[in-house]
Design a protein around this motif. Sequence first.
Motif, PDB file in Angstrom:
ATOM      1  N   VAL A 137       6.018  31.228  -4.741  1.00 30.12           N
ATOM      2  CA  VAL A 137       5.039  31.335  -4.563  1.00 30.12           C
ATOM      3  C   VAL A 137       4.346  30.688  -3.332  1.00 30.12           C
ATOM      4  O   VAL A 137       5.019  29.914  -2.857  1.00 30.12           O
ATOM      5  N   VAL A 194      -1.484  31.511  -4.777  1.00 32.65           N
ATOM      6  CA  VAL A 194      -1.547  30.361  -5.766  1.00 32.65           C
ATOM      7  C   VAL A 194      -2.851  30.192  -4.651  1.00 32.65           C
ATOM      8  O   VAL A 194      -2.515  29.697  -2.920  1.00 32.65           O
ATOM      9  N   THR A 203      -4.838  26.830  -4.313  1.00 35.20           N
ATOM     10  CA  THR A 203      -4.841  25.683  -4.215  1.00 35.20           C
ATOM     11  C   THR A 203      -6.258  25.299  -3.805  1.00 35.20           C
ATOM     12  O   THR A 203      -7.159  25.744  -3.566  1.00 35.20           O
ATOM     13  N   PHE A 224      -6.065  27.416  -8.972  1.00 38.23           N
ATOM     14  CA  PHE A 224      -5.037  26.184  -8.987  1.00 38.23           C
ATOM     15  C   PHE A 224      -5.838  25.432  -8.483  1.00 38.23           C
ATOM     16  O   PHE A 224      -6.376  25.140  -7.113  1.00 38.23           O
ATOM     17  N   LEU A 270       0.210  29.908 -14.199  1.00 40.53           N
ATOM     18  CA  LEU A 270       1.473  29.906 -13.136  1.00 40.53           C
ATOM     19  C   LEU A 270       2.300  29.893 -13.343  1.00 40.53           C
ATOM     20  O   LEU A 270       3.270  30.742 -13.061  1.00 40.53           O
TER      21      LEU A 270
END
Length: 103
Positions: free
Chosen positions: A16, A51, A53, A81, A92
């Motif tokens: 990730v 991802v 964020t 996310f 996720l």
Amino acid sequence: MIEGYLKGRAGLRAVVVLVDVRRGVEDEERQLIQFLRQPRDVSGKVEVILVATKVDKIVSARRKPTLEKVRKEAGGAVLGFSGVTREGREELWTKIRAAVLGS
């Protein structure tokens, strides 16, 4: 040291990569993604789960275009996310489970 682990760990199924959506994909992250997409010393492909964020910091109307920009910068799918609102949490976990279980 980390390169050896990422290239030689047979059980590694996914990595990730976290990117601050407000900054986009920076050089270090881009290099990591490219490195992870290279053939490994052991069999099996490592899935890169990108991802973005802090999507809660972006106005709703700008989220889709901002995530698209990050996707283009990384050259692959991106998941928005937020740790604050929990947006993207289930998606996720679904991606992580699929990578680990090979689905």
